[in-house]
Design a protein around this motif. Structure first.
Motif, PDB file in Angstrom:
ATOM      1  N   LEU A 236       0.673  -1.119  -0.247  1.00 37.98           N
ATOM      2  CA  LEU A 236      -0.227  -0.255   0.041  1.00 37.98           C
ATOM      3  C   LEU A 236       0.833   1.508   0.193  1.00 37.98           C
ATOM      4  CD1 LEU A 236      -2.860   1.696   0.159  1.00 37.98           C
ATOM      5  CD2 LEU A 236      -2.619   0.625   2.979  1.00 37.98           C
ATOM      6  N   LEU A 237       1.895   1.215   0.953  1.00 40.30           N
ATOM      7  CA  LEU A 237       2.604   2.814   0.823  1.00 40.30           C
ATOM      8  C   LEU A 237       3.661   2.832  -0.576  1.00 40.30           C
ATOM      9  CD1 LEU A 237       4.197   4.840   2.617  1.00 40.30           C
ATOM     10  CD2 LEU A 237       5.734   2.847   3.134  1.00 40.30           C
ATOM     11  N   MET A 238       4.256   1.673  -1.286  1.00 33.66           N
ATOM     12  CA  MET A 238       4.067   1.885  -2.431  1.00 33.66           C
ATOM     13  C   MET A 238       3.622   1.818  -3.407  1.00 33.66           C
ATOM     14  SD  MET A 238       7.359  -1.907  -1.586  1.00 33.66           S
ATOM     15  CE  MET A 238       7.839  -1.828  -3.762  1.00 33.66           C
ATOM     16  N   LEU A 239       2.544   1.487  -3.023  1.00 34.68           N
ATOM     17  CA  LEU A 239       1.577   1.818  -4.042  1.00 34.68           C
ATOM     18  C   LEU A 239       0.826   4.038  -4.335  1.00 34.68           C
ATOM     19  CD1 LEU A 239      -1.212  -0.875  -3.726  1.00 34.68           C
ATOM     20  CD2 LEU A 239       0.199  -0.370  -6.563  1.00 34.68           C
ATOM     21  N   GLU A 240       0.992   4.119  -2.764  1.00 31.00           N
ATOM     22  CA  GLU A 240       0.718   5.603  -2.679  1.00 31.00           C
ATOM     23  C   GLU A 240       2.127   5.910  -3.482  1.00 31.00           C
ATOM     24  OE1 GLU A 240      -1.847   5.376   1.750  1.00 31.00           O
ATOM     25  OE2 GLU A 240       0.564   5.745   1.546  1.00 31.00           O
ATOM     26  N   ALA A 241       3.174   5.542  -3.024  1.00 32.72           N
ATOM     27  CA  ALA A 241       4.569   6.443  -3.648  1.00 32.72           C
ATOM     28  C   ALA A 241       4.095   6.113  -5.225  1.00 32.72           C
ATOM     29  CB  ALA A 241       5.242   5.663  -3.323  1.00 32.72           C
ATOM     30  N   VAL A 242       3.875   5.420  -6.087  1.00 33.68           N
ATOM     31  CA  VAL A 242       3.281   5.916  -7.388  1.00 33.68           C
ATOM     32  C   VAL A 242       2.893   6.293  -7.610  1.00 33.68           C
ATOM     33  CG1 VAL A 242       5.229   3.264  -7.703  1.00 33.68           C
ATOM     34  CG2 VAL A 242       2.421   3.220  -7.479  1.00 33.68           C
ATOM     35  N   VAL A 272      -7.453  -5.210  -4.888  1.00 37.21           N
ATOM     36  CA  VAL A 272      -8.755  -4.429  -4.582  1.00 37.21           C
ATOM     37  C   VAL A 272      -7.334  -3.219  -3.792  1.00 37.21           C
ATOM     38  CG1 VAL A 272      -9.972  -3.707  -2.320  1.00 37.21           C
ATOM     39  CG2 VAL A 272      -9.988  -5.541  -3.718  1.00 37.21           C
ATOM     40  N   LEU A 273      -6.474  -3.894  -3.307  1.00 39.26           N
ATOM     41  CA  LEU A 273      -5.277  -2.315  -2.816  1.00 39.26           C
ATOM     42  C   LEU A 273      -4.936  -1.338  -3.573  1.00 39.26           C
ATOM     43  CD1 LEU A 273      -2.374  -3.800  -0.180  1.00 39.26           C
ATOM     44  CD2 LEU A 273      -4.680  -2.197   0.274  1.00 39.26           C
ATOM     45  N   VAL A 274      -4.527  -2.498  -5.384  1.00 43.56           N
ATOM     46  CA  VAL A 274      -3.846  -1.776  -6.062  1.00 43.56           C
ATOM     47  C   VAL A 274      -5.250  -0.652  -6.700  1.00 43.56           C
ATOM     48  CG1 VAL A 274      -3.130  -1.656  -8.687  1.00 43.56           C
ATOM     49  CG2 VAL A 274      -3.182  -3.381  -7.224  1.00 43.56           C
ATOM     50  N   ASN A 275      -6.682  -1.148  -6.956  1.00 44.04           N
ATOM     51  CA  ASN A 275      -7.410   0.064  -7.330  1.00 44.04           C
ATOM     52  C   ASN A 275      -7.771   0.928  -6.822  1.00 44.04           C
ATOM     53  OD1 ASN A 275     -10.222  -0.051  -9.468  1.00 44.04           O
ATOM     54  ND2 ASN A 275     -11.356  -0.416  -7.920  1.00 44.04           N
ATOM     55  N   GLU A 276      -7.778   0.895  -4.816  1.00 46.90           N
ATOM     56  CA  GLU A 276      -8.441   1.988  -4.009  1.00 46.90           C
ATOM     57  C   GLU A 276      -6.770   2.921  -3.993  1.00 46.90           C
ATOM     58  OE1 GLU A 276     -11.752   1.769  -3.726  1.00 46.90           O
ATOM     59  OE2 GLU A 276     -11.757   0.599  -4.143  1.00 46.90           O
ATOM     60  N   THR A 277      -5.976   2.914  -4.190  1.00 43.82           N
ATOM     61  CA  THR A 277      -4.748   3.690  -4.131  1.00 43.82           C
ATOM     62  C   THR A 277      -4.400   3.972  -5.006  1.00 43.82           C
ATOM     63  OG1 THR A 277      -4.375   2.094  -2.086  1.00 43.82           O
ATOM     64  CG2 THR A 277      -2.452   3.930  -2.933  1.00 43.82           C
ATOM     65  N   ALA A 278      -4.144   3.366  -6.274  1.00 38.08           N
ATOM     66  CA  ALA A 278      -3.525   3.888  -7.311  1.00 38.08           C
ATOM     67  C   ALA A 278      -4.394   3.966  -8.359  1.00 38.08           C
ATOM     68  CB  ALA A 278      -2.325   3.438  -7.889  1.00 38.08           C
ATOM     69  N   GLY A 279      -5.383   3.145  -8.738  1.00 33.12           N
ATOM     70  CA  GLY A 279      -6.368   3.689  -9.798  1.00 33.12           C
ATOM     71  C   GLY A 279      -5.803   2.221 -10.384  1.00 33.12           C
ATOM     72  N   GLU A 280      -6.957   2.608 -11.441  1.00 32.45           N
ATOM     73  CA  GLU A 280      -7.571   1.331 -12.265  1.00 32.45           C
ATOM     74  C   GLU A 280      -6.360   1.350 -13.770  1.00 32.45           C
ATOM     75  OE1 GLU A 280     -11.059   1.767 -14.146  1.00 32.45           O
ATOM     76  OE2 GLU A 280     -12.797   1.715 -12.730  1.00 32.45           O
ATOM     77  N   ASP A 281      -5.838   2.023 -13.540  1.00 30.64           N
ATOM     78  CA  ASP A 281      -4.587   2.212 -14.621  1.00 30.64           C
ATOM     79  C   ASP A 281      -3.558   0.968 -14.152  1.00 30.64           C
ATOM     80  OD1 ASP A 281      -6.115   4.482 -16.027  1.00 30.64           O
ATOM     81  OD2 ASP A 281      -3.944   6.068 -14.775  1.00 30.64           O
ATOM     82  N   TRP A 282      -3.890   0.716 -13.137  1.00 28.32           N
ATOM     83  CA  TRP A 282      -2.375   0.394 -12.390  1.00 28.32           C
ATOM     84  C   TRP A 282      -2.784  -1.533 -12.704  1.00 28.32           C
ATOM     85  CZ3 TRP A 282      -1.255   4.989 -11.183  1.00 28.32           C
ATOM     86  CH2 TRP A 282      -0.131   6.295 -11.312  1.00 28.32           C
ATOM     87  N   LEU A 283      -4.504  -1.404 -13.241  1.00 25.18           N
ATOM     88  CA  LEU A 283      -4.683  -2.833 -12.429  1.00 25.18           C
ATOM     89  C   LEU A 283      -4.461  -3.696 -14.122  1.00 25.18           C
ATOM     90  CD1 LEU A 283      -8.531  -2.531 -11.228  1.00 25.18           C
ATOM     91  CD2 LEU A 283      -6.052  -3.364 -10.260  1.00 25.18           C
ATOM     92  N   ASP A 284      -3.254  -3.411 -14.701  1.00 24.21           N
ATOM     93  CA  ASP A 284      -2.933  -3.782 -15.510  1.00 24.21           C
ATOM     94  C   ASP A 284      -1.500  -4.928 -15.762  1.00 24.21           C
ATOM     95  OD1 ASP A 284      -1.149  -3.712 -18.514  1.00 24.21           O
ATOM     96  OD2 ASP A 284      -3.386  -3.082 -19.313  1.00 24.21           O
TER      97      ASP A 284
END
Length: 320
Positions: A236-242, A272-284
């Motif tokens: 989660l912390l790294m997703l916030e960073a990107v 879920v962490l990806v979608n809720e933190t970085a967003g859909e652009d990272w769901l790939d």
């Protein structure tokens, strides 16, 4: 030191990376991490329930994001070819199952993996830079990287010098990442922090920004070779960073949690962490990967259960 080719992200931080002092000032000026809040949010997001159609989509997405990995001293060409076959057709009984994103191996096995996956679209990732400890001279690390690229690796997973980072020698770590980036050429570079050895969330945030500033294409939690690897909180912390890095620079960086993610339930929590933190652009799978070996089997068993209504068990998936 080889000549470094500028890129948009590193150019934006040229003043910051001009000296050890300026880099340290920037990294230690990042907001401190609220550990209690971070862990509470990660735990809360992990309780989200995904059902039926959404679950089937999430399972296939997770399969497509796996870097199927074998990094053992006993690896043989036969084992690598067997895993390549599994990466290409994870479920031999169901052609609708997606391929994995990549096969991750040691540099000396990269050529075998490349031959086995030729023309498939499945990438070959190779660890490098004296993985997993990273205890080698820069010349050795660069030779390791060049060997993997020469063998045909599409992606390089490097480890940072954790000793240098923990001693506060941030510019040394930055310069090594930049040098490996140059040696990797067109191969995408994943920078491994070994978060279990960085001790604090503040250090993980600093390492994330340091890796991104240096030109990482991905930031990766772990080697999978220590006691603490990927966790929901450190990911989660790294997703916030990107997310924050893209807002500041316009440059998107991928994230790869690795080690300890073994079940479909675990994988879906991370999605879920990806979608809720970085967003859909990272769901790939171009922007998010799982470093795993046993995870694929559980995803396949859950996939079969959704399809047939029966839980078939591990005897009905291929052995790694």
């Amino acid at each position: 030191m080889p000549k470094i080719t500028p890129d948009p992200a590193t150019h934006a931080f040229a003043d910051i990376t001009a000296s050890d002092r300026s880099l340290r000032s920037f990294l230690h000026g990042l907001p401190g991490v609220d550990a209690v809040g971070l862990e509470a949010r990660a735990a809360s997001l992990g309780t989200r329930s995904i059902k039926t159609t959404a679950k089937a989509y999430a399972i296939d997405l997770a399969i497509s994001m796996i870097d199927l990995t074998t990094l053992e001293g006993a690896d043989t060409p036969g084992k690598v070819r067997s895993l390549a076959a599994k990466a290409l057709r994870p479920d031999p009984t169901d052609r609708t199952a997606p391929t994995t994103a990549a096969l991750c191996v040691y540099p000396d096995m990269a050529a075998t993996a490349v031959a086995a996956l030729a023309g498939s679209g499945v990438k070959v990732a190779s660890v490098a830079t004296a993985f997993p400890a990273g205890r080698a001279s820069l010349s050795v690390k660069l030779a390791d990287t060049r060997d993997a690229v020469a063998a045909g690796a599409d992606e390089i997973d490097m480890v940072i010098d954790r000793g240098a980072f923990l001693a506060g020698h941030y510019l040394k770590v930055y310069e090594e990442i930049r040098a490996v980036k140059e040696a990797a050429g067109a191969a995408r570079l994943k920078v491994i922090f070994e978060t279990g050895e960085l001790s604090t969330y503040d250090n993980i945030r600093r390492a994330s920004w340091l890796g991104m500033i240096a030109g990482a294409d991905f930031i990766k939690t772990s080697t999978g070779k220590v006691g603490v690897n990927a966790t929901p909180a450190n990911t989660l912390l790294m997703l916030e960073a990107v997310r924050d890095f893209r807002e500041r620079t316009g440059v998107q960086i991928g994230v790869k949690p690795a080690g300890g993610i073994r079940t479909s339930k675990d994988a879906i929590k991370f999605l879920v962490l990806v979608n809720e933190t970085a967003g859909e652009d990272w769901l790939d799978n171009h922007w998010f990967r799982f470093g795993a070996s046993s995870l694929l089997n559980d995803l396949l068993m859950q996939r079969q259960k959704l399809s047939t209504g029966r839980y078939s068990g591990p005897d009905y998936v291929t052995v790694d």
